[in-house]
Design an enzyme around this catalytic site. Structure first.
Site, short mmCIF file in Angstrom:
data_model
loop_
_atom_site.label_atom_id
_atom_site.label_comp_id
_atom_site.label_asym_id
_atom_site.label_seq_id
_atom_site.Cartn_x
_atom_site.Cartn_y
_atom_site.Cartn_z
N ASN A 9 0.86 -1.18 0.00
CA ASN A 9 0.00 0.00 0.00
C ASN A 9 0.90 1.23 0.00
O ASN A 9 1.48 1.58 1.03
CB ASN A 9 -0.89 -0.04 1.26
N TRP A 10 1.01 1.85 -1.16
CA TRP A 10 1.94 2.99 -1.29
C TRP A 10 1.44 4.23 -0.57
O TRP A 10 2.18 5.19 -0.41
CB TRP A 10 2.13 3.34 -2.77
N LYS A 11 0.16 4.26 -0.21
CA LYS A 11 -0.46 5.45 0.39
C LYS A 11 -0.21 6.66 -0.52
O LYS A 11 -0.12 6.49 -1.74
CB LYS A 11 0.03 5.65 1.83
N HIS A 96 -9.47 0.93 4.86
CA HIS A 96 -8.21 1.13 5.57
C HIS A 96 -8.44 2.04 6.78
O HIS A 96 -9.27 2.95 6.72
CB HIS A 96 -7.17 1.75 4.61
N GLU A 98 -6.86 4.46 7.87
CA GLU A 98 -6.70 5.89 7.57
C GLU A 98 -7.97 6.45 6.91
O GLU A 98 -8.35 7.59 7.16
CB GLU A 98 -5.45 6.11 6.69
N GLU A 168 -5.22 -5.11 10.40
CA GLU A 168 -4.20 -4.09 10.65
C GLU A 168 -4.52 -3.38 11.97
O GLU A 168 -5.34 -2.45 12.00
CB GLU A 168 -4.20 -3.05 9.53
N GLY A 174 2.59 2.27 10.90
CA GLY A 174 3.53 3.38 10.77
C GLY A 174 4.21 3.77 12.08
O GLY A 174 4.81 4.82 12.18
N SER A 214 3.57 -2.17 10.35
CA SER A 214 5.02 -2.22 10.56
C SER A 214 5.63 -3.57 10.18
O SER A 214 6.52 -4.07 10.86
CB SER A 214 5.37 -1.84 12.00
N GLY A 235 3.05 -1.14 4.33
CA GLY A 235 3.06 0.30 4.05
C GLY A 235 4.49 0.75 3.77
O GLY A 235 5.04 0.54 2.69
N GLY A 236 5.13 1.34 4.78
CA GLY A 236 6.46 1.95 4.62
C GLY A 236 7.47 1.09 3.87
O GLY A 236 8.17 1.59 2.98
P1 13P Z 1 3.17 0.39 7.75
O1 13P Z 1 3.71 -0.88 7.16
O2 13P Z 1 3.89 1.60 7.32
O3 13P Z 1 3.01 0.28 9.24
O4 13P Z 1 1.68 0.56 7.15
C1 13P Z 1 0.79 -0.50 7.21
C2 13P Z 1 -0.42 -0.17 6.43
O5 13P Z 1 -1.19 0.69 6.80
C3 13P Z 1 -0.66 -0.91 5.18
O6 13P Z 1 -1.94 -0.69 4.70
#
Ligand code: 13P
Length: 252
Positions: A9-11, A96, A98, A168, A174, A214, A235-236
């Site tokens: 997930n590149w966000k 998600h 967010e 999640e 994050g 994470s 994510g990251g």
């Molecule tokens: P991180 O891997 O940066 O914690 O993000 C997870 C995420 O929200 C994937 O959708």
């Protein structure tokens, strides 16, 4: 019987030229990995069409990060499921945390999105997860139960077979704080049992449940090797080809 699936997930990261570079690196790197794990990338909307072209003749799949639940119409700034399908998406991340927290998406809205995605032949990566407060005050399981029951309302067992659930925990996203493999496994087992109650044992056994929060190259293998964890939503660590590929490799 379940294949592992690792999605990135590149966000809201990477402009067009950065995205082209990252996709090329992932595409080249994945050829050297002998894995059964399915890989999906979910870049921002504006990059999807280019991504689809770059990923032709590769086994990396494409997903979007969100969509609107209506088919079309006066919804300025929104993107529909059929538009995503038309540029080559196979998956879409829905619900998600967010989107829930920052954009006020409710379980009902997420349910409508799940249904519209399925209608347009897109596979939802349906996200659920508790906050730290909910985990600490003992409401975690009831929160997850409501997210899942309401998010999947009126979705048939046949439709469920096209959905990936991503667990999640919000406190792990994050933050560098990962759920321990035991903590994650406990919740994944709980989700699978819930699905067995809502649908059938067979549907529960077939359901792919990813862990997200994470996930890094140094913790992915231990998490994914848990019996009820079938991959990761990253994510990251998906923003660099090396670390994303390491996580795909950890999926086996
Ligand atoms: P991180 O891997 O940066 O914690 O993000 C997870 C995420 O929200 C994937 O959708």
């Amino acid at each position: 019987m379940r294949n592992n699936v690792v999605a990135g997930n590149w966000k809201m990261n990477k402009n067009l030229s950065e995205a082209v570079a990252l996709i090329s690196d992932i595409k080249n790197g994945i050829n050297n990995l002998e894995v059964k794990t399915e890989a999906i990338i979910c870049p921002p909307f504006v990059v999807l069409e280019t991504a689809a072209t770059l990923l032709k003749e590769s086994n990396v799949k494409l997903g979007a990060q969100n969509m609107h639940f209506e088919e079309s119409g006066a919804f300025t700034g929104e993107v529909s499921a059929s538009m995503l399908k038309s540029v080559g998406c196979e998956y879409v991340i829905l619900g998600h945390s967010e989107r829930r927290a920052i954009f006020n998406e409710t379980n009902d809205v997420i349910n409508k999105k799940n249904k519209q995605a399925l209608k347009s032949d897109l596979k939802p990566i349906f996200c659920v997860g508790e906050t730290l407060e909910e985990r600490e005050n003992g409401t975690m399981k009831s929160v997850l139960e409501v997210q899942i029951t309401e998010g999947l309302a009126n979705i048939t067992e046949d439709e469920l077979s096209k959905i990936i659930v991503a667990y999640e925990p919000v406190w792990a996203i994050g933050t560098g704080k990962t759920a321990t493999p035991d903590q994650a496994q406990e919740v994944h087992y709980f989700i699978r049992s819930l699905i067995a109650n809502l649908y059938t044992q067979n549907a529960a056994e077939k359901l792919i449940i990813q862990y997200g929060g994470s996930v890094k190259p140094n913790n992915a293998a231990e998490l994914i090797s848990q019996p009820d964890i079938d991959g990761a939503l990253v994510g990251g660590a998906c923003l660099q080809a090396d670390s994303f590929l390491e996580i795909i490799k950890a999926g086996g």
